[in-house]
Enzyme design. Structure first.
Site, PDB file in Angstrom:
ATOM      1  N   ASP A 221      17.667  21.867 -32.621  1.00 53.15           N
ATOM      2  CA  ASP A 221      17.992  22.005 -31.213  1.00 53.15           C
ATOM      3  C   ASP A 221      18.556  20.545 -30.472  1.00 53.15           C
ATOM      4  OD1 ASP A 221      15.767  20.617 -31.476  1.00 53.15           O
ATOM      5  OD2 ASP A 221      14.636  21.961 -30.678  1.00 53.15           O
TER       6      ASP A 221
ATOM      7  N   ASN B  17       2.472  25.403 -26.975  1.00 55.24           N
ATOM      8  CA  ASN B  17       2.539  26.772 -26.475  1.00 55.24           C
ATOM      9  C   ASN B  17       3.131  27.845 -27.592  1.00 55.24           C
ATOM     10  OD1 ASN B  17       5.502  26.367 -26.464  1.00 55.24           O
ATOM     11  ND2 ASN B  17       5.704  26.566 -24.414  1.00 55.24           N
TER      12      ASN B  17
ATOM     13  N   HIS C   4       5.916  27.299 -29.186  1.00 54.23           N
ATOM     14  CA  HIS C   4       7.711  27.257 -29.419  1.00 54.23           C
ATOM     15  C   HIS C   4       7.905  26.738 -30.868  1.00 54.23           C
ATOM     16  CE1 HIS C   4       8.336  23.199 -27.305  1.00 54.23           C
ATOM     17  NE2 HIS C   4       8.445  23.080 -28.352  1.00 54.23           N
TER      18      HIS C   4
ATOM     19  N   GLU D  67      11.287  29.317 -26.525  1.00 55.66           N
ATOM     20  CA  GLU D  67       9.949  29.294 -25.595  1.00 55.66           C
ATOM     21  C   GLU D  67       9.562  30.581 -25.519  1.00 55.66           C
ATOM     22  OE1 GLU D  67       8.814  26.692 -24.599  1.00 55.66           O
ATOM     23  OE2 GLU D  67      10.156  25.329 -23.554  1.00 55.66           O
TER      24      GLU D  67
HETATM   25  C1  GLP Z   1      10.051  19.624 -29.142  1.00 54.95           C
HETATM   26  C2  GLP Z   1      10.998  20.154 -30.047  1.00 54.95           C
HETATM   27  C3  GLP Z   1      10.330  21.185 -31.059  1.00 54.95           C
HETATM   28  C4  GLP Z   1       9.184  20.206 -31.692  1.00 54.95           C
HETATM   29  C5  GLP Z   1       8.107  20.362 -30.460  1.00 54.95           C
HETATM   30  C6  GLP Z   1       6.676  19.556 -30.804  1.00 54.95           C
HETATM   31  O1  GLP Z   1      10.177  20.118 -27.695  1.00 54.95           O
HETATM   32  N1  GLP Z   1      12.173  20.811 -29.383  1.00 54.95           N
HETATM   33  O2  GLP Z   1      11.238  21.158 -32.215  1.00 54.95           O
HETATM   34  O3  GLP Z   1       8.666  20.747 -32.636  1.00 54.95           O
HETATM   35  O4  GLP Z   1       8.554  20.162 -29.250  1.00 54.95           O
HETATM   36  O5  GLP Z   1       7.120  18.041 -30.657  1.00 54.95           O
HETATM   37  P1  GLP Z   1       5.940  17.154 -31.088  1.00 54.95           P
HETATM   38  O6  GLP Z   1       6.263  16.991 -32.412  1.00 54.95           O
HETATM   39  O7  GLP Z   1       6.366  15.845 -30.472  1.00 54.95           O
HETATM   40  O8  GLP Z   1       4.651  17.561 -30.702  1.00 54.95           O
END
Ligand code: GLP
Length: 256
Positions: A66, A134, A136, A141
Site C-alpha cells: 500500500d 482494528n 486491517h 479497513e
Molecule cells: C499500517 C499499514 C499496515 C500495517 C499496520 C500496522 O497502517 N498500512 O500495513 O500492518 O498499519 O502498523 P504497525 O506495524 O506500525 O503497528
C-alpha cells in the site's frame, strides 16, 4: 493456520527473516510481498544484516501492499521512502524490481489497474503482513464489504489516529491510501503475519477466532492454506482469554 508464539518480538523477527532468507536462496526469481509500519522494521534490519553476511537481493522482486495518497515519494512518511530507507538502499536489489503504488498518480483508478497488472505479472511467493489494531491488513479497513483488487480507500479514524504518531500532527496524516485488495493478498503462496504488543491482541484473537467477517479483514486469512501468525507473548495474550475479545478493540481501554 499456524501460530508461532515467541517470548520476544526480536526472536519472532529472526524466525521470519530466516524464512525470507530461505526463499531468496532457494528460488531463481523470488517475489516478496512487503509491508510497512513499525512491526517489520526489525525484519528489514535483520535482512540488511544477512546481506552484509553475503545474502544477495539482486534477483529479488518486491511488491508492497500500500501507499498513502497525496505524499510525494520522498516525503519522510511515504511508504516508498520507508522502504528505500529501511531496506532497498541498503541491499543490492535493482530499484526497478521494487514496486509500490504511486499515491501521486494523476489518475488513481488507472494506477490501481497498473498495480493489478504488476501483481499478475509477478505472483507473490511470500507475503509479509502486519495488522492494524482494528484488524486491517494492508489498508483494507473494516467495512460492510471488502474490495478484492487494488483500490483507493478512505482510512478509518482509528487508523488515522494510530498512524498520527509518525507525523507532527494528526491533521497531516493522509486520509486516503491505495491498497492491494484482499484477493490479491490471498493469492500469495505463503503469508507471514507479524503482530507484536498488547494493542494487537484483540485483532489477532478475532482474526484467528474461526469467524470470517469483513469487520475484521485479517479474518479472511483463515481461507488461505498457508498462513503463519508470528506473535510475541503480548499479541498472543487474548488467545488464552477469548472472552476479552468479545468487546470491541475500542472498548478495551486500559487493557490496551
Ligand atoms: C499500517 C499499514 C499496515 C500495517 C499496520 C500496522 O497502517 N498500512 O500495513 O500492518 O498499519 O502498523 P504497525 O506495524 O506500525 O503497528
Amino acid at each position: 493456520m499456524k501460530v508461532r508464539r515467541f517470548s520476544t518480538a526480536a526472536l519472532a523477527t529472526v524466525y521470519v527473516a530466516a524464512q525470507v532468507e530461505s526463499l531468496i536462496t532457494r528460488e531463481a526469481e523470488p517475489v516478496l510481498g512487503l509491508a510497512t509500519g513499525s512491526t517489520p522494521i526489525n525484519l528489514y534490519r535483520q535482512l540488511v544484516e544477512f546481506h552484509r553476511q553475503g545474502l544477495s537481493f539482486s534477483h529479488v522482486t518486491t511488491i508492497n501492499l500500500d501507499e498513502y495518497v497525496g505524499l510525494q515519494a520522498d516525503h519522510p512518511q511515504s511508504y516508498r521512502r520507508f522502504m528505500d530507507d529501511n531496506l532497498f538502499s541498503q541491499v543490492d536489489i535493482p530499484p526497478s524490481n521494487t514496486f509500490l503504488p504511486n499515491g501521486m498518480a494523476p489518475n488513481l483508478d488507472r494506477e490501481c489497474g497498473r498495480y493489478d497488472a504488476i501483481l499478475d505479472a509477478h505472483p507473490i511467493d511470500l507475503q509479509i503482513l502486519g495488522i492494524g489494531r482494528n484488524g486491517h491488513i494492508g489498508f483494507n479497513e473494516p467495512d460492510i464489504s471488502l474490495k478484492t483488487q487494488t483500490h483507493v480507500i478512505d482510512l478509518t479514524e482509528d487508523t488515522i489516529r494510530a498512524n498520527a504518531r509518525f507525523f507532527s500532527t494528526e491533521a497531516e496524516v493522509p486520509t486516503r491510501a491505495i491498497t492491494m485488495g484482499i484477493q490479491s493478498i490471498l493469492q500469495a503462496k505463503a503469508i507471514f503475519l507479524m503482530a507484536f504488543g498488547r494493542d494487537k491482541a484483540w485483532a489477532v484473537q478475532r482474526a484467528l477466532s474461526g469467524e470470517v467477517s469483513t469487520e475484521v479483514p485479517a479474518s479472511f486469512l483463515q481461507m488461505h492454506p498457508n498462513v503463519t501468525f508470528v506473535l510475541d507473548e503480548e499479541a498472543a495474550e487474548m488467545l488464552d482469554d477469548p472472552h476479552a475479545a468479545v468487546l470491541g478493540h475500542e472498548n478495551l481501554g486500559s487493557r490496551l
